[in-house]
Design an enzyme around this catalytic site. Structure first.
Site, short mmCIF file in Angstrom:
data_model
loop_
_atom_site.label_atom_id
_atom_site.label_comp_id
_atom_site.label_asym_id
_atom_site.label_seq_id
_atom_site.Cartn_x
_atom_site.Cartn_y
_atom_site.Cartn_z
N ALA A 44 0.82 -1.21 0.00
CA ALA A 44 0.00 0.00 0.00
C ALA A 44 0.86 1.25 0.00
O ALA A 44 0.35 2.35 -0.14
CB ALA A 44 -0.92 0.00 1.21
N LYS A 513 41.78 6.09 24.51
CA LYS A 513 42.32 6.05 23.14
C LYS A 513 41.82 7.31 22.45
O LYS A 513 40.62 7.48 22.22
CB LYS A 513 41.87 4.81 22.38
CG LYS A 513 42.49 4.74 20.99
CD LYS A 513 41.85 3.68 20.11
CE LYS A 513 42.44 3.79 18.70
NZ LYS A 513 41.69 3.01 17.71
N GLY A 574 39.73 0.15 8.92
CA GLY A 574 38.78 -0.76 8.31
C GLY A 574 39.06 -1.13 6.87
O GLY A 574 38.27 -1.81 6.24
#
Length: 672
Positions: A44, A513, A574
């Site tokens: 919907a 840190k 990362g």
């Protein structure tokens, strides 16, 4: 044919991802079995994270984030195509009846219980308000409601989009930006070799790509063993007659097991939720159930002419949460199982999946939607045995005889007067679950674990309950200032971190840190801001462990101002690129009078060992462990690599020669 990225699935999720990837410069092909059968057409178009009263915190955050993206996302699509998506921030009204099981917010109970539940949920998001309307107020606000409606909630920030218009706009936008669209293509199987997908077998032959995305909704289980099942939803629409006001409903009505969504010329009524497999078609019982509930909620509907019936299959998982993120194949990403929130979650899914594929950037939210949550979680020892078996063709590894003691003596790691036996530090971010993080910390045998103060304080996704997840009587907390872009921010967060450590029983913990990172793309630390913050924090009695570029001069300046260590990056956070700054790290080690901790970028145990062989005093490793398909096993591997690298450094390597030297001596050999 060969493509850079192939997306299996041409619904709203697959098309949204395809457009995002294409706009970021990737060649994309979408394989669609039947565009008209996609769950997009069975919806919907409600954008209703508040009205849904979603209990799961991560899912709530995901939905809120996506709803925030919707205005700009639909505007971008409309600019690309010149077509209207029907996005309408009309708000959603959730009425309910007094008796138990009454309507509103998928809940049961009377007015007070429902109001209390709504207040509790709405208070968890100050930025997403909800307003309680009593019986008089709700009937004034929305005339025509059933007489039995006794109150309800008004969610002004919920919205809607015309799902069928959106599907058409997405297809058109994909064509306009150059996505290769192939309708009528059924993917029959993934071709896999050595942990990689090397192609997909289809009814039109084998199609190959560099990367693959599974976004085939309710049909995902036919290709991979994922717990995604079709949940049939029946719907209908009624036409607004000429005698009705211009638009009798100006907001969505959201009840229990029924909703009414106003469009410009019709009202959409839905939806059943039936676990009947792929059995098609509308049924008299399904339509009757919808009409009875809709007429009770909004009685004048009984006079409106029925316009259309339809049905579709929504992809449901056991916990009704999507499956997003990496898979057991390195080049296969999952984006499926969105159930009834596929349209709502399309913008955020596209952004998160594009970040993951193109930038290897895994948003912390993805951890809560990883496919591994449906797998039994073995103990660390079992996981290790299983992991070992994978590399030994199913045979148990031989038990090694007890080793004689080595003559090499090593001193412990001493930071700010505190002694540690382990030289491996680990982090707590990016894990797919708290359990995986706990197992990994245990497997690593680390004694120092870094925790992002801001994410714990704000209960960011993936960090709920993190402070209670580890035994801080055995592990030394290293609060970090992740997310701080200025020295001033970092100083404030460091102070919070010290208080957090005290609350968890580490009264004498003054470690921090220090991270000052204004660069959001490459996450490189600000040397000036880091030095400024370090100077102030040292004055305040902190043991500062600063994260820095591998800059020998900066390292020496930080040591001079009183930092307890220096923490040069091996490569960007990362990235898993390994040691890209070896020469500078060697200079830092040579000149340092404090421990040197290599931080960021290490992706494999061999790189960890190499860093220790340089003479580093310790390592801090997070992403390489957390993003591994088997984090606990990788944590153990990093532990062993750290020990091996340290031992090799202490032992000393053989000299490098320009010529060969026989392993066996030539003297004493038998002559012919």
């Amino acid at each position: 044919m060969t493509s850079e990225t192939v997306i299996i699935g041409g619904g709203v999720i697959g098309l949204a991802i395809a457009i995002e990837l294409k706009l970021r410069g990737t060649h994309v092909t979408v394989l669609c079995r039947d565009f008209q059968a996609a769950a997009t057409h069975a919806a919907a178009g409600m954008l209703a994270p508040d009205a849904e009263n979603i209990l799961n915190g991560a899912m709530r955050s995901l939905c809120w984030r996506s709803r925030t993206l919707y205005p700009d996302w639909t505007r971008k699509l409309e600019d690309l195509t010149g077509l209207n998506t029907g996005y309408w921030p009309c708000g959603i009204l959730a009425p309910f009846f007094e008796e138990a099981g009454g309507q509103g917010g998928r809940g049961a109970g009377g007015a007070e219980e429902q109001r209390s539940r709504g207040e509790s949920l709405s208070s968890s998001s100050p930025s997403s308000p909800a307003y309680w309307l009593n019986k008089e107020a709700i009937h004034q606000y929305q005339p025509g409601l059933g007489a039995e409606v006794v109150g309800g909630w008004w969610y002004p920030e919920d919205a809607q989009v015309d799902n069928k218009a959106l599907a058409h706009v997405l297809w058109t936008a994909a064509e306009s930006v150059g996505v290769e669209l192939k309708d009528g293509i059924t993917v029959e199987a993934f071709l896999q070799q050595q942990g990689q997908v090397v192609g997909v077998q289809t009814n039109a032959g084998i199609i190959r790509a560099t990367h693959y995305v599974l976004a085939s909704g309710a049909w995902s289980n036919e290709l991979l063993p994922l717990p995604v099942r079709p949940r049939k939803g029946q719907m209908l629409s009624v036409r607004i007659p000429e005698f009705a006001p211009e638009l009798p409903l100006k907001r969505v009505l959201f009840g229990q097991d029924i909703y009414i969504v106003p469009r410009r010329d019709r009202l959409i009524i839905g939806a059943t939720s039936e676990d009947v497999g792929f059995i098609p078609d509308n049924t008299p019982e399904g339509i009757q159930t919808l009409l009875q509930a809709a007429i009770r909620l909004y009685p004048q509907l009984k006079h409106y002419p029925i316009q259309e019936f339809w049905w579709g299959f929504r992809p449901a998982t056991p916990d009704e949460l999507p499956i997003l993120g990496t898979s057991y194949c390195q080049n296969l990403t999952l984006a499926t199982g969105h159930y009834r929130n596929g349209i709502l979650l399309a913008p955020v899914t596209a952004a998160l999946i594009a970040d993951l594929i193109l930038e290897q950037k895994s948003d912390p939210l993805l951890a809560d939607f990883h496919y591994s949550r449906f797998q039994s979680k073995p103990s660390t020892s079992t996981a290790m045995l299983t992991h070992s078996a994978n590399f030994s063709n199913g045979h148990r590894p031989a038990i090694l005889p007890q080793q004689p003691p080595l003559s090499i003596q090593d001193s412990p790691l001493i930071i700010a007067g505190k002694t540690f036996q382990s030289r491996l530090m680990t982090g707590t971010g990016k894990y797919r679950s708290i359990e995986e993080m706990q197992q990994s910390v245990a497997a690593s045998d680390c004694q120092i674990v870094t925790v992002a103060v801001r994410r714990v304080q704000t209960k960011a996704p993936g960090h709920e309950g993190l402070a209670e997840a580890l035994d801080w009587t055995k592990i030394w907390m290293l609060p970090n200032t992740a997310g701080c872009q200025t020295a001033e921010e970092a100083i404030r967060v460091a102070r919070l971190g010290r208080e957090m450590a005290k609350l968890l029983g580490q009264e004498d913990n003054n470690f921090v840190k220090l991270e000052v990172i204004p660069d959001l793309k490459y996450l490189l630390p600000d040397p000036i801001g880091t030095l400024q913050a370090a100077e102030q924090l040292v004055k305040e009695g902190f043991a500062v462990l600063p994260y820095i570029n591998a800059d020998p001069m900066l390292a020496k300046r930080l040591e001079d101002v009183g930092c307890a260590t220096v923490m040069p990056l091996a490569s960007p956070i990362g990235s898993g690129q390994g040691l890209k700054t070896t020469a500078n790290i060697q200079i830092i080690i040579e000149n340092a009078g404090v421990p040197v901790v290599v931080d960021a970028g290490i992706g494999s145990p061999s790189e960890a060992a190499q860093a220790m062989e340089l003479g580093a005093d310790a390592l801090l490793i997070n992403s390489a462990i957390a993003l591994s398909p088997n984090p606990a096993a990788m944590a153990r591997a990093m532990n062993l690599a750290t020990v091996a690298g340290r031992l090799a450094y202490l032992a000393g390597r053989m000299p490098i020669k320009d010529y060969a030297s026989p392993s066996s001596p030539l003297t004493g050999t038998i002559t012919s």
